[in-house]
Every structure is written in C-alpha cells, then in structure tokens.
Motif scaffolding. Structure first.
Motif, mmCIF file in Angstrom:
data_model
loop_
_atom_site.group_PDB
_atom_site.id
_atom_site.type_symbol
_atom_site.label_atom_id
_atom_site.label_comp_id
_atom_site.label_asym_id
_atom_site.label_seq_id
_atom_site.Cartn_x
_atom_site.Cartn_y
_atom_site.Cartn_z
ATOM 1 N N GLU A 33 0.824 -1.213 0.000
ATOM 2 C CA GLU A 33 0.000 0.000 0.000
ATOM 3 C C GLU A 33 0.859 1.264 0.000
ATOM 4 O O GLU A 33 0.653 2.148 -0.857
ATOM 5 C CB GLU A 33 -0.944 0.003 1.207
ATOM 6 N N LYS A 37 1.018 3.773 -3.280
ATOM 7 C CA LYS A 37 0.482 5.131 -3.102
ATOM 8 C C LYS A 37 1.551 6.149 -3.470
ATOM 9 O O LYS A 37 1.303 7.124 -4.179
ATOM 10 C CB LYS A 37 0.046 5.344 -1.655
ATOM 11 N N GLU A 51 -6.164 7.045 -3.597
ATOM 12 C CA GLU A 51 -6.655 6.007 -2.695
ATOM 13 C C GLU A 51 -7.587 5.058 -3.444
ATOM 14 O O GLU A 51 -7.470 3.838 -3.331
ATOM 15 C CB GLU A 51 -7.412 6.697 -1.544
ATOM 16 N N VAL A 54 -5.556 2.968 -6.051
ATOM 17 C CA VAL A 54 -4.760 1.913 -5.394
ATOM 18 C C VAL A 54 -5.686 0.814 -4.855
ATOM 19 O O VAL A 54 -5.364 -0.376 -4.931
ATOM 20 C CB VAL A 54 -3.878 2.507 -4.281
ATOM 21 N N GLN A 55 -6.852 1.202 -4.351
ATOM 22 C CA GLN A 55 -7.816 0.190 -3.879
ATOM 23 C C GLN A 55 -8.215 -0.715 -5.035
ATOM 24 O O GLN A 55 -8.241 -1.941 -4.910
ATOM 25 C CB GLN A 55 -9.051 0.877 -3.299
ATOM 26 N N PHE A 58 -5.495 -3.229 -5.878
ATOM 27 C CA PHE A 58 -5.487 -4.405 -4.999
ATOM 28 C C PHE A 58 -6.637 -5.348 -5.294
ATOM 29 O O PHE A 58 -6.475 -6.574 -5.278
ATOM 30 C CB PHE A 58 -5.520 -3.979 -3.522
ATOM 31 N N LEU A 59 -7.796 -4.794 -5.588
ATOM 32 C CA LEU A 59 -8.938 -5.657 -5.916
ATOM 33 C C LEU A 59 -8.662 -6.419 -7.211
ATOM 34 O O LEU A 59 -8.978 -7.606 -7.340
ATOM 35 C CB LEU A 59 -10.215 -4.818 -6.053
ATOM 36 N N SER B 6 -4.797 -0.263 8.087
ATOM 37 C CA SER B 6 -5.195 0.977 7.433
ATOM 38 C C SER B 6 -6.642 0.833 6.968
ATOM 39 O O SER B 6 -7.146 -0.285 6.782
ATOM 40 C CB SER B 6 -4.266 1.248 6.245
ATOM 41 N N LEU B 8 -7.751 1.388 4.072
ATOM 42 C CA LEU B 8 -7.756 0.739 2.757
ATOM 43 C C LEU B 8 -7.737 -0.774 2.913
ATOM 44 O O LEU B 8 -8.513 -1.506 2.268
ATOM 45 C CB LEU B 8 -6.546 1.199 1.938
ATOM 46 N N ILE B 12 -10.599 -3.526 1.715
ATOM 47 C CA ILE B 12 -10.289 -4.630 0.804
ATOM 48 C C ILE B 12 -10.669 -5.965 1.443
ATOM 49 O O ILE B 12 -11.308 -6.812 0.806
ATOM 50 C CB ILE B 12 -8.804 -4.591 0.400
ATOM 51 N N ILE B 16 -13.479 -8.757 0.257
ATOM 52 C CA ILE B 16 -13.155 -10.182 0.043
ATOM 53 C C ILE B 16 -14.097 -11.055 0.867
ATOM 54 O O ILE B 16 -14.673 -12.029 0.364
ATOM 55 C CB ILE B 16 -11.674 -10.469 0.404
ATOM 56 N N VAL B 21 -15.736 -9.237 -4.222
ATOM 57 C CA VAL B 21 -14.646 -9.505 -5.177
ATOM 58 C C VAL B 21 -14.201 -10.955 -4.964
ATOM 59 O O VAL B 21 -14.059 -11.414 -3.836
ATOM 60 C CB VAL B 21 -13.471 -8.516 -5.005
#
Lengths: 190, 256
Positions: A33, A37, A51, A54-55, A58-59, B6, B8, B12, B16, B21
């Motif tokens: 992360e 970023k 943000e 970047v999210q 990851f997805l 965090s 974020l 995520i 999940i 996702v």
C-alpha cells in the motif's frame, strides 16, 4: 535464544492465499500500500483519488491472483497492474496525451547498462525529482520514479513497463537530462 | 484474521469476506491463452498461404526472369510488382509481431528484432511452400474447375505477365518476325529489330518457349529483348499453350 519467525516472501504469501487463506492477502496490502500510493502520487502528481485507484489495483490483484505464476517474482507483477491503472487514469486527462507510437521501443539502443550513480548525484536527482516531477514528460517520468524513488533496478522496471532493458536505460538517461535542463531553467542549484 | 492496519486494508478485506470480489477461476486464463494461440495460428496460417502465393505468383508470371534483362527488366519488375500482395503480407507480419511482442516475453527485445525474426521465418517457410506442389494443385483446380473466387485471383497473378512482358511458345517464324501464343491463348506477333537484344545461344525457332519484353502497338510487339525460359518452366508453358491450341482457343492479344 528465540528464533525470530522468518518473514514469508511475497510468493509464499500468494501461495498461501491460493491454498485458501484469503486473510493472508492483508500481508500483501500492508507491504505494497505505501509503495503503490507513493508511486501513484508521484506519477499522477495529485493526491485526489489515488486512494481509489490503489484500492482498485489491490482488488484487481486479488481477482487475477490465479493467473500469477508463483515461480516468478510478485513485485513486478503488482507494479505492472498498478502501472496499467495509473496509465488509464492519465488517459482521462486531456492535457497529458500519451504517445500512440513510440520509436524508442522499435530499435536497439547501445545504452543498456545501469549507471552506478554517485551517492551525491542520486540524492541531488531525488530532490530535483520531488520538485519537478510534474514538468517532466510522462514517458520519462515513470522510469525515473521507479528507478530513483522506488529504487528498482532496470530489469524490474523493464518487466513492469514491458520494455526492452536498453529502452529503460535510454528513458532514464533522457529523463535525467530533461530534469537537469528544467532545473537549470528554473534556477535550482544541484 | 489479521487486524487491519489501514482503512484501505479494512475495505479490501471486507470486500473479500463479503464476496464482492472473487478470484477468477483458472480456466478463464487457460481459455484466454488458448484463444490467443488459436488467433495467432489462424493469422500465421493465412500469412503463410498469402506469402507463399506471392512467391509462387512471382515465379509463375515470369517476374523473377525480368532482372535477367538488366535495368530495363528491373524497371519493368518494379512497375508491375504486386505491391498489393506485398503490402498485405507485410501488414500481417506486423500484426503477428505486435501480438507476440505484447503477449510474450518478446517485449524484452526491440520490436525490430521480433519483426525481423518473424519476417525471416515467414519468408523461409513461404518459399518452401511455393516450391512445393501446393499452389500448383490449387492453380490446376482453379483452371480446370473454375472456382468463382480463386480462379480470377490465380489467373490475375500467375498467368497475366508483368506489363509489356510476353511469355509463350513460338508457333511460327518468318524473316525478322515470329508468332507467339501465350498461356491464355493470346496470339502475339513479335518483330525483331537490329536493336533487339537476343540471349546468347538462343535461336528463334518454332516450338521454343520464350519471354519477350517490348511495347505492344497495333497488335505488334517491337522486341527489346528475347530470352529463353528455364527448362521446367518452359515445359509447363508449352504444355499450357498446347492445351489452348487443342481447345482452339487462340485470340489476338487484347492490349493495344
């Protein structure tokens, strides 16, 4: 004497996730992360929606994890996904067009070996980069960020950007020259 | 479960756990890879067919003989070269190189290396196919059975000679002129002048297979140069001409 647990490699973590422990994905997020970023902030030169981007990276990494070959290195793979996401974000900006056709990838270049910058020169360049990133053309900005700020080697950068190593060397060299010219024009001392 | 560090990370992990996702199944990537390989194979197969036809056509219509006439011949070759076939072949090579360069580790090389490699392989394999009986059989089928799509293409590129070039069998010889019948049954009258360049050792005689270059005016060709044909090619030409003679198909050349 207590044996410290050895930190698992990214590839080992990926294997664990593929074996069913999806919570282990958090380890990858924790590790990447801040890096992604920083990469995004520097490349896109603005803080809004980094943000979100970047999210989504990851997805996308999670969705496509089964396509990753654990015998290869994970780091270039996730950076490649991030690169694609940032480039897509950049395409939405009308004033920063990306070249459709790039002659630098067509032909071989003699400048292919990494140049061991003197520590002082590298430090100077990093400082200049921080100040002037948004003024460097997009084509050179990314290799400079990956080399000087993310501290990746030419081979890894080539893998992320899907370029020949010699082209990476040429772009870093030309980016450095452009950076110095802009710096001199603005009266910054090096 | 690891405690998120965090916001974020928390978002995520939540996505999940709530299955908003999911990991895509492996078969999707296998299917994509198979699709890509099939696509490449289809394009490559068409490229090899096209390129081998290009080389076959150059041989069959006499184009490869033109450099034997010197600058005059080379100039005619350039003017009548099948640039359309050449351009299509080149585009196909570029497409395959672009796909290979993007989808494989070939991106590590400058694009020109990938392009050169694929061009070299395609040329080599195409020349081998052109030399094989493959196109000859197709050509025969096209001539005998008259397929509406293939026949005109084969005839256009293999039998129609390059501009102001005439290939055929000598059927009649008179003083300083002779009659040629070509593979389509066209009758061509050829005039030999003092400036006509005749290949050393070649004698203009009835039954000889020959190639003539010169301008066609008022039904006559003022020969600039006359050469014999290579042995096997000459035999093929005579065989086709004889077939036309037996069918009674002999007409004046349509070009004026």
């Amino acid at each position: 004497m207590v044996n410290e647990p050895v930190e698992k490699s990214d590839e080992q973590v990926v294997q664990e996730i593929l074996d069913g422990n999806t919570d282990a994905f958090a380890i990858l997020v924790q590790r990447y992360e801040p890096k992604l970023k920083r990469y995004g902030w520097r490349f896109l030169s603005q803080t809004e929606n980094i943000e979100d981007i970047v999210q989504n990276v990851f997805l996308s990494v999670y969705e496509n994890l089964r396509s990753f070959d654990v015998k290869r290195r994970f780091s270039p793979w996730i950076y490649r996904i991030a690169h694609n996401a940032f480039v897509n974000a950049l395409k939405k900006r009308p004033h920063e067009p990306l070249p459709f056709f790039d002659p630098e990838v067509l032909f071989p270049h003699p400048l292919s070996l990494e140049r061991p910058d003197r520590d002082l020169e590298r430090k100077d360049l990093k400082e200049m980069l921080d100040k002037l990133l948004s003024e460097i053309s997009v084509k050179y900005r990314e290799p400079l960020i990956l080399f000087y700020l993310q501290e990746l080697d030419y081979a890894t950068i080539a893998e992320i950007l899907h370029l020949p190593i010699s082209t990476v060397g040429v772009r870093i060299s030309r980016g450095r020259t452009q950076l110095k010219k802009i710096s001199e024009a603005k009266g910054y001392s090096t | 479960m690891t405690t998120p560090n965090s916001p974020l990370e928390e978002k995520i992990l939540k996505a999940i756990h709530e299955h908003r996702v999911n990991m895509r199944p492996h078969w999707r990537y296998t299917l994509r890879m198979v699709g890509l390989i099939v696509l490449l194979m289809v394009i490559a197969a068409y490229l090899l067919f096209h390129a081998s036809f290009f080389f076959y056509a150059l041989h069959q219509n006499g184009s490869l003989l033109l450099p034997g006439f010197g600058i005059n011949g080379i100039s005619r070759l350039f003017n009548s070269f099948p640039w359309d076939l050449f351009a299509i072949g080149l585009i196909l090579v570029v497409i395959i190189s672009a796909i290979v360069g993007q989808k494989t580790r070939a991106y590590r090389l400058p694009f020109i290396y990938t392009l050169a490699g694929i061009l070299a392989i395609a040329t080599l394999v195409s020349v081998l196919i052109a030399w094989s009986p493959f196109h000859e059989k197709f050509n025969q089928m096209a001539t005998d059975d008259n397929f509406s799509v293939i026949t005109p293409i084969y005839q256009q590129y293999t039998i129609e000679e390059p501009g102001e070039t005439f290939i055929g069998e000598i059927t009649q010889v008179d003083d300083k002129q002779f009659t040629l019948i070509d593979r389509r049954g066209y009758v061509i009258k050829v005039r030999v002048t003092n400036s006509t360049n005749i290949q050393k050792g070649f004698s203009i005689a009835k039954g000889e297979a020959t190639i003539v270059i010169g301008d066609l005016q008022n039904g006559w060709v003022n020969a600039e140069a006359i050469n014999t044909l290579p042995l096997q090619f000459g035999k093929d030409v005579i065989s086709q001409v004889q077939k036309n003679i037996e069918k009674g198909e002999q007409i004046p050349h349509p070009k004026k």
